[in-house]
Design a protein around this motif. Structure first.
Motif, mmCIF file in Angstrom:
data_model
loop_
_atom_site.group_PDB
_atom_site.id
_atom_site.type_symbol
_atom_site.label_atom_id
_atom_site.label_comp_id
_atom_site.label_asym_id
_atom_site.label_seq_id
_atom_site.Cartn_x
_atom_site.Cartn_y
_atom_site.Cartn_z
ATOM 1 N N ALA A 3 0.835 -1.197 0.000
ATOM 2 C CA ALA A 3 0.000 0.000 0.000
ATOM 3 C C ALA A 3 0.874 1.253 0.000
ATOM 4 O O ALA A 3 2.066 1.211 0.325
ATOM 5 N N ARG A 4 0.290 2.375 -0.363
ATOM 6 C CA ARG A 4 0.994 3.658 -0.369
ATOM 7 C C ARG A 4 0.668 4.417 0.906
ATOM 8 O O ARG A 4 -0.509 4.526 1.291
ATOM 9 N N TYR A 5 1.691 4.956 1.543
ATOM 10 C CA TYR A 5 1.511 5.620 2.837
ATOM 11 C C TYR A 5 1.855 7.100 2.747
ATOM 12 O O TYR A 5 2.620 7.541 1.887
ATOM 13 N N SER A 6 1.268 7.856 3.651
ATOM 14 C CA SER A 6 1.505 9.293 3.696
ATOM 15 C C SER A 6 2.951 9.596 4.039
ATOM 16 O O SER A 6 3.718 8.717 4.445
ATOM 17 N N MET A 7 3.313 10.840 3.880
ATOM 18 C CA MET A 7 4.633 11.255 4.337
ATOM 19 C C MET A 7 4.675 11.213 5.859
ATOM 20 O O MET A 7 3.645 11.043 6.528
ATOM 21 N N GLY A 51 8.843 19.537 -7.242
ATOM 22 C CA GLY A 51 10.069 18.769 -7.063
ATOM 23 C C GLY A 51 10.272 18.319 -5.631
ATOM 24 O O GLY A 51 10.691 17.185 -5.379
ATOM 25 N N LEU A 52 9.972 19.191 -4.678
ATOM 26 C CA LEU A 52 10.116 18.823 -3.275
ATOM 27 C C LEU A 52 9.144 17.709 -2.902
ATOM 28 O O LEU A 52 9.509 16.743 -2.212
ATOM 29 N N ARG A 81 7.778 10.224 -3.667
ATOM 30 C CA ARG A 81 8.183 9.188 -4.619
ATOM 31 C C ARG A 81 9.628 8.742 -4.404
ATOM 32 O O ARG A 81 9.896 7.562 -4.211
ATOM 33 N N ARG A 82 10.545 9.690 -4.404
ATOM 34 C CA ARG A 82 11.955 9.333 -4.261
ATOM 35 C C ARG A 82 12.317 8.992 -2.818
ATOM 36 O O ARG A 82 13.269 8.263 -2.567
ATOM 37 N N LYS A 83 11.560 9.548 -1.878
ATOM 38 C CA LYS A 83 11.771 9.294 -0.445
ATOM 39 C C LYS A 83 13.201 9.634 -0.017
ATOM 40 O O LYS A 83 13.912 8.817 0.573
ATOM 41 N N PRO A 118 10.025 12.287 4.209
ATOM 42 C CA PRO A 118 9.629 10.930 3.810
ATOM 43 C C PRO A 118 9.354 10.037 5.011
ATOM 44 O O PRO A 118 9.892 10.255 6.111
ATOM 45 N N HIS A 119 8.510 9.024 4.809
ATOM 46 C CA HIS A 119 8.309 8.053 5.890
ATOM 47 C C HIS A 119 9.501 7.105 5.956
ATOM 48 O O HIS A 119 10.509 7.280 5.253
ATOM 49 N N GLN A 120 9.415 6.081 6.788
ATOM 50 C CA GLN A 120 10.590 5.298 7.149
ATOM 51 C C GLN A 120 11.155 4.416 6.039
ATOM 52 O O GLN A 120 12.261 3.884 6.195
ATOM 53 N N GLN A 121 10.442 4.262 4.945
ATOM 54 C CA GLN A 121 11.039 3.532 3.826
ATOM 55 C C GLN A 121 12.245 4.267 3.241
ATOM 56 O O GLN A 121 13.005 3.701 2.459
ATOM 57 N N SER A 122 12.419 5.504 3.636
ATOM 58 C CA SER A 122 13.562 6.290 3.161
ATOM 59 C C SER A 122 14.884 5.759 3.687
ATOM 60 O O SER A 122 15.936 5.957 3.074
#
Length: 512
Positions: free
Chosen positions: A317-321, A350-351, A357-359, A394-398
């Motif tokens: 699933a896609r999660y919020s920032m 861009g930000l 997306r880029r996280k 970004p969330h923790q996937q970063s």
């Protein structure tokens, strides 16, 4: 919705024999659900893992300063007033809401400002000052926002979506309102100036969404703010938390803090109560989770084979920032700073692409600065100011190491504020406190440290979100940002409203 007389008639005379409802989490969704269940005749216990109620609306008190940890904007006060009415009381007896004007001041990177307010004449003037050729387009956008509001909030905001048929019924209206477009896309149909496109499209960030991907359903926020205004609770948002806890206790319910829930117990696919981390087991006839929906399914139902919200589905699933929040107090006042200020960086699209997306943690940032002492000086010692500044990250996937990154990032924010709104900030600091994605993940039990749960894209809205009535376990219900209708105070309070239709009346329960 149920009226007060119906609710009172449903309350059993023998209070000690009332069916028991357990609520996991004391955020606004959980507290609102507890009040509504108590008003319908349930005996309610709320379990909170933190040492005080509020969840994301926790209150920090430090060195004489009071900091609301989370929500600062009340945009649909009637949803709160309704909870007091269900208890035969007036909210104004316990909480004072003060309207804020301007709602917020938006400051562009070049120093240009735009003040958002409820005054249509003032807003036309602001638009004309920025881009005279866009005034008519702005008016068309506000009419579109009102139409979406009428359908998305007034008609559907507290309606459960339990089947694809529910979605099919509203599909023609959603197509007509262009819900397939993004918020930014719909705004861009009406105004041409990029600064106005930003002013009219940033609202999804208040609920965890990217304006370039969030469904244009959320364009309703612009009209919602005009309809009821933006308010602040004197004493801070925590005053609303305290008031709701008192309502619950006045109904005979209780809120137990420092009591994390380790498991939702079940029998034959039916929720039977909860087991606390301490090992204590509490039986219940109904269980409501105000926790993160993904966390609830992935961690609180270890013995339940899940058919819809499997680990694989939760993971993809896609999660919020997430958010980086710096709470600080100053020994002087900055009287020219508004209650709410949005400081935009040099980039917008861009930000947001970096965050969602880029996280990655970009070199630039945009900030939301909250100065509650503009409205309520009691939140800081005399002659001082209380602030919090929030940066979407970004969330923790970063994979960002916040233990190492937090202080350098804070210093960058401090420097930016010193150069713009808060001169000599470093020399004026009295107290400081940080909240990072690590806190959202480990302290608030938010999956991946996402501050608002699932990202509000079209295919994760309404029926596509975790349902208010669990698809996995009978007599388990969900409220809060992770379920329908979504994040933000109006959303989480409306999710509790949905339960009036879904949870059986106490006398209709077959007691176990």
């Amino acid at each position: 919705m149920l009226d007060v007389s119906t609710i009172k008639a449903a309350i059993p005379a023998a209070l000690g024999d009332r069916p028991h409802a357990v609520v996991i989490g004391s955020g606004f969704g959980g507290l609102a659900a507890a009040v509504r269940l108590g008003a319908r005749g349930y005996r309610v216990t709320v379990f909170e893992q933190l040492d005080a109620p509020g969840g994301r609306a926790y209150v920090h008190r430090q060195d004489g300063f009071t900091f609301d940890a989370g929500p600062t904007i009340v945009t649909a006060p009637f949803l709160f007033e309704e909870l007091w009415q269900l208890c035969g009381r007036k909210m104004s007896d316990d909480v004072t809401l003060k309207p804020i004007s301007p709602f917020y001041r938006i400051r562009f990177d070049d120093g240009t400002v735009f003040d958002c307010s409820a005054d249509p004449v003032a807003m036309r003037a602001e638009v004309a000052r920025i881009s005279p050729g866009d005034v008519d387009g702005y008016e068309r956008f506000m009419k579109a926002s009102e139409a979406i509001f009428r359908k998305g909030f007034e008609e559907l905001g507290d309606v459960p979506f339990l089947s694809l048929l529910d979605m099919a019924k509203i599909a023609p209206a959603m197509i007509k309102l262009q819900s397939f477009r993004s918020v930014y896309g719909l705004v861009s149909q009406h105004v041409r100036d990029e600064r106005l496109r930003i002013v009219l499209s940033f609202h999804p960030l208040l609920i965890g969404g990217n304006p370039f991907t969030t469904t244009s359903i959320y364009c309703l926020i612009a009209y919602l703010e005009r309809r009821w205004g933006v308010h602040f609770a004197m004493g801070g948002t925590g005053a609303l938390v305290t008031g709701l806890v008192r309502l619950i206790e006045g109904q005979g319910g209780q809120v137990r803090c420092s009591a994390p829930v380790a498991e939702i117990t079940t029998k034959n696919g039916v929720a039977t109560g909860v087991r606390l981390a301490s090992g204590e087991t509490i039986a219940a006839d109904v269980v409501v989770s105000n926790g993160c929906a993904a966390w609830t399914y992935k961690h609180l139902l270890p013995s339940v084979p899940r058919r819809r919200w499997t680990d694989a589905r939760i993971d993809r699933a896609r999660y919020s920032m997430s958010l980086f929040v710096w709470y600080f107090g100053t020994r002087r006042r900055y009287d020219d700073v508004e209650h709410h200020t949005i400081l935009l960086g040099p980039r917008y699209r861009g930000l947001l692409d970096d965050i969602f997306r880029r996280k990655v943690l970009a070199d630039d940032f945009s900030l939301y600065l909250h100065r509650p002492t503009k409205t309520d000086p009691s939140l800081a010692p005399e002659g001082c100011d209380a602030f919090y500044v929030l940066s979407p990250v970004p969330h923790q996937q970063s994979g960002i190491d916040w233990a190492a990154t937090a202080e350098p990032f804070r210093k960058r924010i401090e420097a930016a504020l010193s150069e713009t709104l808060l001169p000599d900030l470093a020399g004026q600091l009295v107290t400081s406190l940080l909240l990072t994605p690590d806190d959202f993940e480990h302290r608030l039990s938010s999956y991946r440290g996402a501050a608002f749960g699932l990202e509000p894209v079209l295919m994760q809205s309404a029926w596509f979100r975790p349902h208010n009535k669990s698809e996995e376990v009978e007599r388990l219900y969900l409220v809060g940002a992770g379920t329908h209708p979504g994040a933000g105070l109006p959303g989480v309070l409306s999710s509790a409203r949905v339960l009036d239709e879904l949870v059986p009346a106490p006398h209709e329960l077959e007691r176990r």
